[in-house]
Motif scaffolding. Structure first.
Motif, PDB file in Angstrom:
ATOM      1  N   VAL A 209       1.245  -1.651  -0.553  1.00  0.00           N
ATOM      2  CA  VAL A 209      -0.024  -0.391   0.223  1.00  0.00           C
ATOM      3  C   VAL A 209       0.347   0.790   0.128  1.00  0.00           C
ATOM      4  O   VAL A 209       1.296   1.346   0.588  1.00  0.00           O
ATOM      5  CB  VAL A 209      -0.716  -0.535   1.007  1.00  0.00           C
ATOM      6  CG1 VAL A 209      -1.568  -1.301   0.939  1.00  0.00           C
ATOM      7  CG2 VAL A 209       0.115   0.209   2.871  1.00  0.00           C
ATOM      8  N   LYS A 210       0.631   2.151  -0.373  1.00  0.00           N
ATOM      9  CA  LYS A 210       0.539   3.689   0.050  1.00  0.00           C
ATOM     10  C   LYS A 210       0.442   4.585   0.554  1.00  0.00           C
ATOM     11  O   LYS A 210      -1.034   4.075   0.208  1.00  0.00           O
ATOM     12  CB  LYS A 210       1.107   4.377  -1.886  1.00  0.00           C
ATOM     13  CG  LYS A 210       2.099   5.293  -2.389  1.00  0.00           C
ATOM     14  CD  LYS A 210       1.772   6.342  -3.183  1.00  0.00           C
ATOM     15  CE  LYS A 210       3.327   5.080  -4.536  1.00  0.00           C
ATOM     16  NZ  LYS A 210       3.217   5.924  -5.559  1.00  0.00           N
TER      17      LYS A 210
ATOM     18  N   SER B   7       3.997   7.858   1.792  1.00  0.00           N
ATOM     19  CA  SER B   7       4.943   6.846   1.495  1.00  0.00           C
ATOM     20  C   SER B   7       5.307   6.224   0.212  1.00  0.00           C
ATOM     21  O   SER B   7       5.135   6.427  -0.832  1.00  0.00           O
ATOM     22  CB  SER B   7       4.259   5.753   2.422  1.00  0.00           C
ATOM     23  OG  SER B   7       3.665   4.989   1.816  1.00  0.00           O
ATOM     24  N   ASP B   8       6.147   5.137   0.003  1.00  0.00           N
ATOM     25  CA  ASP B   8       6.467   3.957  -0.747  1.00  0.00           C
ATOM     26  C   ASP B   8       5.858   3.230  -0.942  1.00  0.00           C
ATOM     27  O   ASP B   8       4.750   2.930   0.457  1.00  0.00           O
ATOM     28  CB  ASP B   8       7.484   4.137  -1.679  1.00  0.00           C
ATOM     29  CG  ASP B   8       8.915   5.210  -1.088  1.00  0.00           C
ATOM     30  OD1 ASP B   8       8.827   6.316  -1.680  1.00  0.00           O
ATOM     31  OD2 ASP B   8      10.218   4.999  -0.229  1.00  0.00           O
ATOM     32  N   ALA B   9       5.659   2.457  -2.258  1.00  0.00           N
ATOM     33  CA  ALA B   9       4.590   1.623  -1.492  1.00  0.00           C
ATOM     34  C   ALA B   9       5.218   0.117  -0.931  1.00  0.00           C
ATOM     35  O   ALA B   9       6.378   0.461  -1.366  1.00  0.00           O
ATOM     36  CB  ALA B   9       4.392   0.698  -2.754  1.00  0.00           C
TER      37      ALA B   9
ATOM     38  N   ALA C  74      -3.883  -2.370   9.887  1.00  0.00           N
ATOM     39  CA  ALA C  74      -5.304  -1.755   9.323  1.00  0.00           C
ATOM     40  C   ALA C  74      -5.050  -1.543   7.773  1.00  0.00           C
ATOM     41  O   ALA C  74      -6.439  -1.403   7.247  1.00  0.00           O
ATOM     42  CB  ALA C  74      -6.095  -1.594   9.753  1.00  0.00           C
ATOM     43  N   ALA C  75      -3.731  -0.528   6.640  1.00  0.00           N
ATOM     44  CA  ALA C  75      -4.486  -0.154   5.516  1.00  0.00           C
ATOM     45  C   ALA C  75      -4.550  -1.226   4.459  1.00  0.00           C
ATOM     46  O   ALA C  75      -5.284  -1.147   3.460  1.00  0.00           O
ATOM     47  CB  ALA C  75      -2.827   0.135   5.401  1.00  0.00           C
ATOM     48  N   PHE C  76      -4.622  -2.932   5.592  1.00  0.00           N
ATOM     49  CA  PHE C  76      -4.124  -4.054   3.828  1.00  0.00           C
ATOM     50  C   PHE C  76      -5.575  -4.024   3.858  1.00  0.00           C
ATOM     51  O   PHE C  76      -6.115  -4.823   3.154  1.00  0.00           O
ATOM     52  CB  PHE C  76      -2.913  -5.000   4.528  1.00  0.00           C
ATOM     53  CG  PHE C  76      -1.700  -4.048   4.258  1.00  0.00           C
ATOM     54  CD1 PHE C  76      -1.282  -4.572   2.811  1.00  0.00           C
ATOM     55  CD2 PHE C  76      -1.459  -3.722   5.515  1.00  0.00           C
ATOM     56  CE1 PHE C  76      -0.076  -4.626   2.286  1.00  0.00           C
ATOM     57  CE2 PHE C  76       0.300  -3.194   4.709  1.00  0.00           C
ATOM     58  CZ  PHE C  76       0.555  -3.649   3.779  1.00  0.00           C
TER      59      PHE C  76
ATOM     60  N   ALA D 188      -3.658   5.686  -1.096  1.00  0.00           N
ATOM     61  CA  ALA D 188      -3.286   6.329  -1.849  1.00  0.00           C
ATOM     62  C   ALA D 188      -3.490   5.345  -3.093  1.00  0.00           C
ATOM     63  O   ALA D 188      -4.004   5.896  -4.201  1.00  0.00           O
ATOM     64  CB  ALA D 188      -2.106   6.855  -1.734  1.00  0.00           C
ATOM     65  N   GLU D 189      -2.507   4.355  -2.764  1.00  0.00           N
ATOM     66  CA  GLU D 189      -2.398   3.077  -3.372  1.00  0.00           C
ATOM     67  C   GLU D 189      -2.712   1.590  -3.250  1.00  0.00           C
ATOM     68  O   GLU D 189      -2.119   1.412  -1.537  1.00  0.00           O
ATOM     69  CB  GLU D 189      -1.492   3.177  -4.490  1.00  0.00           C
ATOM     70  CG  GLU D 189      -1.580   3.743  -5.246  1.00  0.00           C
ATOM     71  CD  GLU D 189       0.210   4.900  -6.302  1.00  0.00           C
ATOM     72  OE1 GLU D 189       0.617   3.606  -6.704  1.00  0.00           O
ATOM     73  OE2 GLU D 189      -0.194   5.911  -7.413  1.00  0.00           O
ATOM     74  N   HIS D 190      -3.118   0.777  -3.983  1.00  0.00           N
ATOM     75  CA  HIS D 190      -3.060  -0.681  -3.148  1.00  0.00           C
ATOM     76  C   HIS D 190      -2.470  -1.914  -4.260  1.00  0.00           C
ATOM     77  O   HIS D 190      -3.711  -1.846  -5.140  1.00  0.00           O
ATOM     78  CB  HIS D 190      -4.358  -0.852  -2.430  1.00  0.00           C
ATOM     79  CG  HIS D 190      -4.539  -2.069  -1.890  1.00  0.00           C
ATOM     80  ND1 HIS D 190      -6.120  -2.573  -0.118  1.00  0.00           N
ATOM     81  CD2 HIS D 190      -3.916  -3.250  -1.608  1.00  0.00           C
ATOM     82  CE1 HIS D 190      -4.940  -4.170  -0.091  1.00  0.00           C
ATOM     83  NE2 HIS D 190      -4.571  -3.980  -0.578  1.00  0.00           N
ATOM     84  N   ASP D 191      -1.405  -2.056  -4.070  1.00  0.00           N
ATOM     85  CA  ASP D 191      -0.947  -3.111  -5.309  1.00  0.00           C
ATOM     86  C   ASP D 191      -0.961  -4.365  -4.702  1.00  0.00           C
ATOM     87  O   ASP D 191      -0.620  -4.554  -3.738  1.00  0.00           O
ATOM     88  CB  ASP D 191       0.316  -2.605  -5.017  1.00  0.00           C
ATOM     89  CG  ASP D 191       0.261  -1.327  -5.994  1.00  0.00           C
ATOM     90  OD1 ASP D 191      -0.200  -0.568  -5.951  1.00  0.00           O
ATOM     91  OD2 ASP D 191       1.648  -0.664  -5.375  1.00  0.00           O
TER      92      ASP D 191
END
Length: 640
Positions: A185-186, A532-534, A552-554, A577-580
């Protein structure tokens, strides 16, 4: 392999060696209660008739200390760990017997070769003397101790293999681990640090009085001591010390050999590494080296060129190599360093390491430095030596006076030796000793050990010597607000700043959860959001903490904001911001490593569970007993 096991006295055991003492390992074995089931003064514990002795514990502790592996402050923890490990070894021995597990001499001999290959040449034992020297040099223990460690390690391996033989990894577990390691995650995030908010906290007298009344117990004033002391200052004495030039010349003439300088060159360089490069890459490197030379010769700052081009890890020093002597550098490098005019930059020089561009900063031919050149150095060292000798003599004289008279006061000494007697401010145990007294552990210890009026012997410090007399002892007492006002105000601001950080983080989170972008909401509140970075679950975010604390972000969708999280003293508000998601194509590439890692982890967990159950069973059976009084005493001795 044909090792003569009778010559080796093969009973070895090393696999456990220092690894046995890993932090946190088996501390649960040492009981916390006061019951003492073992009373022998040299026996720390008994396991099924086998004993753990004080000398065994001390030997292992000394071995770790001699290797420089243990900070003194951790001695109590290490002592507990050593006792725990030795008890566990005895438990394993007993369990191995119950399970019918044994170790052959050939197994021991094979493992000796793994840990100490120099014990054999080919298949031939090197001889006891050489073997003994290798054991002593490598492991700092006797041959019987080394061999017993080897044997024990094999026992542990066999028990562990038996316990973990049925452990497997399922396909679903592999997929879950792949997901866990590769999902990233970012985050956009804002850190609320109470320390940065303390200036916003206003404080009134009523606030302080109320806070003090609620927290009086925190503000006990400890015992304080006023000290009167005499300082013998080496620096001051050096300033008063003079030496005739004749003495300095005599010293110079007696040490001429020390002032000889060989041919030497002071150089700086740019390194372009060429090892393992293709022809095309080499051509590009040569072009860069040529460009660097041209820029340097046109007046570019050489240190800047080093930072721009050099492959040397120390390039931030400007490429400065200091002074080099003949025979210290590669042949091609040395030829240039000792032939290029001072101040000039060389053409690119090819060496076996890479291409160098050298600048000669200075060069000296072999000579003996003159008396005039060496005078400042000689003067400094000889003045210091003479002043130190004078100071040592004076300290000895003062020490003799103190020993000869039990009625001498600090002021009597001050008068006799023409030294000023100085009083300190009241000092608590937690306070630092005034710098004027000099730095040495004995100074602080003496202040809080001596009785009023006693005179200490001169104590050696980094500044010279100090003689201490306790003038007054102020007993500890409940502090008044006036006495502890600064501390109360500091604590009040800290607590209120923490509350403010929590409140502002909740306010930001609420705005972001209502649909605002975190960055925009933060800006509106006069704050700055970072990105943050991923980052994977086992990663960390600089200035925040590990992703375990933000796990919890995931489980959040992109754009969602979590509730504020307390990490240390800081409150963190973050928005995904992003979830890879992992690339399924990478699963086969990672499968083997993942399976190995998971299998090792599950086996370790299984063995830990076995250890817990083994200890519980042997305690129930009355096979494990401790001399708790001795354990506590040993730990206390180590910490004192």
């Amino acid at each position: 392999m044909a090792i003569n096991t009778s010559n080796l006295g093969v009973r070895i055991l090393l696999g456990v060696i220092v690894g046995m003492l890993g932090v946190g390992m088996l501390l649960y074995l040492v009981p916390g209660g006061a019951t003492s089931d073992v009373t022998n003064s040299d026996v720390v514990a008994k396991v099924a008739g086998q004993t753990v002795s004080v000398s065994e514990v001390q030997q292992q502790l000394q071995r770790i200390q001699s290797n420089g592996q243990m900070p003194p402050a951790l001695a109590p923890l290490y002592t507990q760990q050593i006792i725990s490990q030795l008890v566990f070894e005895r438990m394993l021995e007993e369990e191995a017997k119950r399970l019918g597990i044994s170790v052959s001499e050939q197994e021991v001999a094979t493992r000796i070769k793994q840990f100490l290959p120099e014990a054999v040449q080919g298949d031939t034992f090197v001889g006891f003397d050489q073997y003994n020297a290798a054991v002593q040099g490598r492991f700092r223990m006797t041959v019987p101790q080394f061999e017993e460690l080897i044997r024990q390690s094999i026992v542990q391996d066999k028990v562990q293999q038996l316990v973990t033989a049925g452990v497997t990894v399922t396909p679903d577990q592999l997929k879950d681990e792949f997901q866990r390691k590769n999902e990233k995650v970012k985050l956009d995030y804002v850190v609320f640090n109470p320390d940065t908010l303390a200036s916003k906290v206003s404080v009134t007298d009523a606030d302080l009085q109320g806070y003090f009344d609620k927290n009086k117990a925190k503000y006990m004033v400890p015992e304080e001591r006023v000290v009167r002391y005499l300082a013998l200052d080496l620096g001051q004495l050096e300033q008063k010390t003079t030496l005739p030039e004749s003495d300095l010349r005599n010293y110079y003439n007696a040490h001429l050999a020390e002032y000889k300088v060989e041919d030497r060159a002071h150089v700086a360089d740019i390194l372009f590494k060429t090892e393992g490069k293709t022809d095309a890459e080499l051509a590009e490197i040569r072009k860069k080296a040529g460009d660097a030379v041209q820029q340097a010769r046109k007046g570019a700052n050489f240190a800047d060129l080093v930072k721009k081009y050099s492959d040397d890890p120390n390039k931030d020093s400007g490429g400065d190599r200091g002074w080099i002597l003949k025979g210290q550098a590669l042949k091609e490098y040395e030829q240039t360093a000792f032939s290029l005019p001072v101040g000039q930059v060389s053409d690119p020089i090819q060496t076996q390491i890479g291409i160098y561009v050298i600048k000669v900063i200075d060069r000296e031919t072999a000579h003996t430095k003159s008396f005039e050149e060496m005078l400042p150095t000689i003067m400094s060292s000889q003045v210091q030596q003479k002043a130190q000798a004078t100071l040592d003599t004076q300290a000895n004289q003062i020490g003799d006076k103190i020993r000869q008279s039990g009625r001498l006061t600090i002021d009597d000494l001050a008068k006799q030796f023409n030294l000023p007697a100085v009083d300190t401010k009241p000092l608590a145990v937690s306070d630092s000793v005034p710098a004027e007294m000099g730095n040495a552990p004995d100074v602080h210890d003496t202040i809080f050990r001596e009785r009023v009026g006693e005179l200490s012997q001169p104590i050696r410090t980094d500044k010279g010597y100090v003689v201490i007399s306790v003038k007054q002892i102020l007993p500890g007492h409940q502090g008044t607000l006036t006495e502890v006002r600064d501390k109360v105000q500091e604590d009040y601001r800290h607590d209120k700043a923490g509350e403010l950080a929590k409140s502002e983080s909740a306010q930001l989170a609420k705005r972001a959860q209502s649909g605002e972008k975190l960055a925009a909401a933060a800006k509106a509140m006069g704050l700055e959001a970072k990105t943050s970075d991923a980052t994977a679950r086992d990663g960390d975010i600089s200035g925040v903490g590990t992703m375990k604390q933000l796990s919890a972000a995931f489980s959040l969708d992109v754009g969602k904001t979590a509730e504020p999280v307390l990490v240390g003293n800081d409150w963190i508000v973050y928005q995904v911001a992003e979830h890879d998601q992992p690339n399924p194509a990478d699963f086969d590439k990672q499968k083997k490593d993942l399976e190995t890692q998971l299998l090792d982890a599950k086996r370790q967990m299984a063995f830990e569970a076995f250890r817990t159950e083994l200890e519980a069973r042997m305690r129930r059976e009355g096979k494990v007993t401790f001399n708790q009084e001795l354990v506590q005493r040993m730990t206390k001795e180590q910490s004192s």
